[in-house]
Design a protein around this motif. Structure first.
Motif, PDB file in Angstrom:
ATOM      1  N   GLY A 282       0.800  -1.222   0.000  1.00  0.00           N
ATOM      2  CA  GLY A 282       0.000   0.000   0.000  1.00  0.00           C
ATOM      3  C   GLY A 282       0.827   1.263   0.000  1.00  0.00           C
ATOM      4  N   ALA A 283       2.110   1.158   0.404  1.00  0.00           N
ATOM      5  CA  ALA A 283       2.979   2.333   0.420  1.00  0.00           C
ATOM      6  C   ALA A 283       3.183   2.904  -0.969  1.00  0.00           C
ATOM      7  N   LYS A 284       2.995   2.084  -2.002  1.00  0.00           N
ATOM      8  CA  LYS A 284       3.151   2.563  -3.377  1.00  0.00           C
ATOM      9  C   LYS A 284       2.168   3.676  -3.702  1.00  0.00           C
ATOM     10  N   TYR A 285       1.082   3.772  -2.937  1.00  0.00           N
ATOM     11  CA  TYR A 285       0.009   4.710  -3.258  1.00  0.00           C
ATOM     12  C   TYR A 285      -0.078   5.858  -2.248  1.00  0.00           C
ATOM     13  N   VAL A 286       0.898   5.950  -1.363  1.00  0.00           N
ATOM     14  CA  VAL A 286       0.879   7.005  -0.351  1.00  0.00           C
ATOM     15  C   VAL A 286       1.241   8.334  -1.004  1.00  0.00           C
ATOM     16  N   CYS A 287       0.283   9.246  -1.033  1.00  0.00           N
ATOM     17  CA  CYS A 287       0.493  10.607  -1.534  1.00  0.00           C
ATOM     18  C   CYS A 287      -0.512  11.492  -0.823  1.00  0.00           C
ATOM     19  N   SER A 288      -0.329  12.785  -0.945  1.00  0.00           N
ATOM     20  CA  SER A 288      -1.212  13.706  -0.230  1.00  0.00           C
ATOM     21  C   SER A 288      -1.667  14.848  -1.137  1.00  0.00           C
ATOM     22  N   PRO A 289      -2.977  15.127  -1.103  1.00  0.00           N
ATOM     23  CA  PRO A 289      -4.019  14.361  -0.449  1.00  0.00           C
ATOM     24  C   PRO A 289      -4.078  12.942  -1.001  1.00  0.00           C
ATOM     25  N   PRO A 290      -4.624  12.008  -0.215  1.00  0.00           N
ATOM     26  CA  PRO A 290      -4.683  10.622  -0.686  1.00  0.00           C
ATOM     27  C   PRO A 290      -5.802  10.427  -1.698  1.00  0.00           C
ATOM     28  N   PRO A 291      -5.734   9.365  -2.502  1.00  0.00           N
ATOM     29  CA  PRO A 291      -6.907   9.004  -3.302  1.00  0.00           C
ATOM     30  C   PRO A 291      -8.101   8.780  -2.378  1.00  0.00           C
ATOM     31  N   ARG A 292      -9.286   9.117  -2.877  1.00  0.00           N
ATOM     32  CA  ARG A 292     -10.498   9.038  -2.054  1.00  0.00           C
ATOM     33  C   ARG A 292     -11.353   7.832  -2.471  1.00  0.00           C
ATOM     34  N   ASP A 293     -12.661   8.004  -2.446  1.00  0.00           N
ATOM     35  CA  ASP A 293     -13.572   6.916  -2.792  1.00  0.00           C
ATOM     36  C   ASP A 293     -14.134   7.118  -4.195  1.00  0.00           C
ATOM     37  N   ALA A 294     -14.991   6.205  -4.629  1.00  0.00           N
ATOM     38  CA  ALA A 294     -15.544   6.267  -5.976  1.00  0.00           C
ATOM     39  C   ALA A 294     -16.379   7.530  -6.189  1.00  0.00           C
ATOM     40  N   ALA A 295     -17.073   7.994  -5.143  1.00  0.00           N
ATOM     41  CA  ALA A 295     -17.867   9.214  -5.273  1.00  0.00           C
ATOM     42  C   ALA A 295     -16.973  10.429  -5.521  1.00  0.00           C
ATOM     43  N   SER A 296     -15.804  10.454  -4.876  1.00  0.00           N
ATOM     44  CA  SER A 296     -14.869  11.550  -5.101  1.00  0.00           C
ATOM     45  C   SER A 296     -14.269  11.482  -6.506  1.00  0.00           C
ATOM     46  N   GLN A 297     -14.014  10.265  -6.988  1.00  0.00           N
ATOM     47  CA  GLN A 297     -13.578  10.115  -8.383  1.00  0.00           C
ATOM     48  C   GLN A 297     -14.589  10.753  -9.324  1.00  0.00           C
ATOM     49  N   LYS A 298     -15.855  10.408  -9.140  1.00  0.00           N
ATOM     50  CA  LYS A 298     -16.907  10.957  -9.994  1.00  0.00           C
ATOM     51  C   LYS A 298     -16.941  12.473  -9.902  1.00  0.00           C
ATOM     52  N   ALA A 299     -16.774  12.994  -8.690  1.00  0.00           N
ATOM     53  CA  ALA A 299     -16.789  14.442  -8.503  1.00  0.00           C
ATOM     54  C   ALA A 299     -15.646  15.112  -9.257  1.00  0.00           C
ATOM     55  N   CYS A 300     -14.466  14.507  -9.215  1.00  0.00           N
ATOM     56  CA  CYS A 300     -13.320  15.108  -9.901  1.00  0.00           C
ATOM     57  C   CYS A 300     -13.504  15.094 -11.412  1.00  0.00           C
ATOM     58  N   TRP A 301     -14.136  14.049 -11.936  1.00  0.00           N
ATOM     59  CA  TRP A 301     -14.471  14.064 -13.363  1.00  0.00           C
ATOM     60  C   TRP A 301     -15.450  15.190 -13.670  1.00  0.00           C
ATOM     61  N   GLU A 302     -16.417  15.413 -12.789  1.00  0.00           N
ATOM     62  CA  GLU A 302     -17.339  16.527 -12.991  1.00  0.00           C
ATOM     63  C   GLU A 302     -16.591  17.857 -12.969  1.00  0.00           C
ATOM     64  N   GLY A 303     -15.604  17.961 -12.084  1.00  0.00           N
ATOM     65  CA  GLY A 303     -14.813  19.183 -12.018  1.00  0.00           C
ATOM     66  C   GLY A 303     -14.048  19.448 -13.298  1.00  0.00           C
ATOM     67  N   ILE A 304     -13.584  18.391 -13.944  1.00  0.00           N
ATOM     68  CA  ILE A 304     -12.914  18.533 -15.243  1.00  0.00           C
ATOM     69  C   ILE A 304     -13.917  18.936 -16.317  1.00  0.00           C
ATOM     70  N   GLU A 305     -15.056  18.269 -16.335  1.00  0.00           N
ATOM     71  CA  GLU A 305     -16.064  18.540 -17.368  1.00  0.00           C
ATOM     72  C   GLU A 305     -16.666  19.932 -17.212  1.00  0.00           C
ATOM     73  N   GLN A 306     -16.838  20.384 -15.971  1.00  0.00           N
ATOM     74  CA  GLN A 306     -17.509  21.660 -15.704  1.00  0.00           C
ATOM     75  C   GLN A 306     -16.540  22.828 -15.545  1.00  0.00           C
ATOM     76  N   GLU A 307     -15.259  22.581 -15.770  1.00  0.00           N
ATOM     77  CA  GLU A 307     -14.205  23.602 -15.751  1.00  0.00           C
ATOM     78  C   GLU A 307     -13.979  24.210 -14.374  1.00  0.00           C
ATOM     79  N   ILE A 308     -14.305  23.462 -13.324  1.00  0.00           N
ATOM     80  CA  ILE A 308     -13.843  23.855 -11.997  1.00  0.00           C
ATOM     81  C   ILE A 308     -12.317  23.737 -11.959  1.00  0.00           C
ATOM     82  N   PHE A 309     -11.794  22.724 -12.626  1.00  0.00           N
ATOM     83  CA  PHE A 309     -10.349  22.558 -12.761  1.00  0.00           C
ATOM     84  C   PHE A 309      -9.904  23.153 -14.088  1.00  0.00           C
TER      85      PHE A 309
END
Length: 465
Positions: A282-309
């Motif tokens: 699991g240390a291979k994936y240690v970064c900050s902020p850490p990866p979240r859950d599937a709902a957060s994944q979906k939210a980040c895709w929305e942020g890309i699509e909606q130009e929040i990012f």
């Protein structure tokens, strides 16, 4: 007669897509059109997409990382992986070290990069010790010299600034028109939870994610935006991982504030479950902020699509896994607290977004170009020299085969690390040829250019400052 003509490709910028040939002379784009004549080199791009080379504005290379810990990538290996992954410019961080002049750190960083790079580079500054001399003399002088962005941290021992210190740094940014970047996580929340977890015997890598909950990122994002609003400066919130932090950025922008967001591949294709590997995997994936859950994944895709990012970066911060100076450092085996914090990704960033975004219909090719090149150039004072395909711009070009399908493996990325956290992801589309200022560095997937072609870029003031 041109030096190079790229013939028969489908050219895309952040705003347009069209079929034309690209004529290159003296490292710059000299003409766009049909039947451009002859050239010393003809590149057949039939059936392929011709895009601006990627700009990765968030990478860590050869950065001091604590006693006994060594980053996996120097400038040679990091920029090699970057160019293989379709990038032509990277912006690493030059970290201020305590009790040393900031200019001395900059000079030392240049010494590490000079003659080693396959891509062009430019440096952000990390401010961790904002003394009166740094604020009053060194920072203003460095901004005048083209170091027009700097990063502040709200967490990590030795890096976290107080609110007062952040206001003082922002005041300098206001006066010099520099752009401030912020790592937004609440330091005291993380320290408190880390102490509680360790006291309960919860020390495995998976508890890294538990110690850095969404609320720590959301609160710090709100606070950083508030400080920027008080200081009247634009702010880039980097590596945003969840909806709650996104909503703070969204609300600020609705109020007319110049607040920008960045996200990264790990928040689109990884989750906190990846930290739950056997033993220390699991240390291979240690970064900050850490990866979240599937709902957060979906939210980040929305942020890309909606130009929040507005930008999509790798946050490349590589440490070897099977190495006592990396993820398996002796102290790291005792607790997640001591596992070197960061994952590699500079070579994987573009293929992941192209495959998961463009080829799966989440974003169009123009949005891809904006997220990976054009907006980086505009945000960090490199546009229009970089980040677009236009007459007069540098001939930084990546030619993509949209039909190429393969599984992503570490061997494809050619970095200095010994793993990729994205191992085995199915990828559709790959940058098969990359040119940096007109010179072919990668041809048909093979690195043919030599290190040292990459040059240092002095940057102008951000278009948003």
């Amino acid at each position: 007669m041109f030096d190079t003509i790229i013939r028969g490709g489908r050219v895309s910028t952040a705003s347009d897509t069209f079929f034309c040939d690209v004529g290159i002379t003296d490292g710059r784009i000299a003409a766009l059109g049909a039947d451009l004549g002859t050239a010393a080199e003809i590149i057949d791009a039939s059936g392929k997409w011709v895009l601006p080379g990627g700009i990765d504005s968030h990478v860590h290379i050869s950065q001091p990382s604590g006693e006994g810990i060594v980053m996996a990538d120097d400038f040679e290996s990091a920029t090699r992986s970057a160019v293989i992954g379709g990038n032509t410019t990277v912006l690493p961080f030059c970290m201020q070290e305590r009790d040393l002049p900031l200019r001395e750190a900059v000079n030392a960083y240049h010494a590490k990069a000079d003659g080693e790079c396959y891509t062009d580079v430019s440096f952000h500054l990390i401010i961790c010790d904002p003394t009166p001399a740094v604020l009053g003399q060194e920072l203003p002088a460095l901004v005048r010299d083209g170091y027009t962005s700097f990063k502040v941290f709200m967490t990590y021992d030795g890096l976290a600034l107080t609110d007062r210190q952040m206001l003082e740094v922002m005041a300098v940014a206001r006066e010099t028109r520099a752009l401030v970047m912020v790592h937004a996580e609440n330091y005291d929340i993380i320290r408190y939870l880390t102490d509680q977890l360790e006291a309960g015997g919860h020390t495995a890598p998976r508890f890294h994610a538990t110690s850095r909950p969404v609320i720590a990122e959301r609160e710090a994002t709100y606070r950083a935006i508030s400080l920027a609003e008080l200081s009247d400066v634009p702010l880039m919130v980097v590596h945003v991982s969840n909806r709650e932090a996104m909503d703070e950025i969204r609300r600020a922008r609705r109020r007319g504030l110049k607040i920008f967001g960045e996200t990264c591949p790990q928040y689109l294709v990884l989750t906190e479950n990846d930290l739950d590997g056997l033993n220390m995997e699991g240390a291979k994936y240690v970064c900050s902020p850490p990866p979240r859950d599937a709902a957060s994944q979906k939210a980040c895709w929305e942020g890309i699509e909606q130009e929040i990012f507005s930008v999509f970066s790798s946050d490349h911060c590589p440490f070897r896994y099977d190495d006592p100076q990396g993820k398996l450092a002796p102290k790291g085996r005792t607790s997640f607290r001591w596992v070197p914090n960061g994952i590699p990704g500079v070579g994987a960033r573009l293929p992941i977004l192209f495959s998961e975004g463009v080829m799966k219909g989440r974003i169009d090719i123009n949005r891809f170009v904006a997220l990976t090149a054009t907006n980086h150039a505009k945000t960090y004072g490199l546009y229009p020299r970089k980040g677009t395909i236009a007459v007069g711009a540098d001939a930084d070009i990546a030619i993509w085969d949209p039909e190429r399908r393969q599984k992503l493996t570490h061997a494809m990325l050619a970095d200095g690390c010994d793993y990729t956290p994205y191992e085995g992801i199915e990828i559709t589309g790959w940058p098969v040829t990359t040119l940096v200022r007109g010179k072919t560095m990668v041809r048909d997937g093979d690195l043919i250019g030599r290190k040292g072609h990459g040059t240092y870029l002095t940057r102008a003031i951000s278009a948003f400052a």
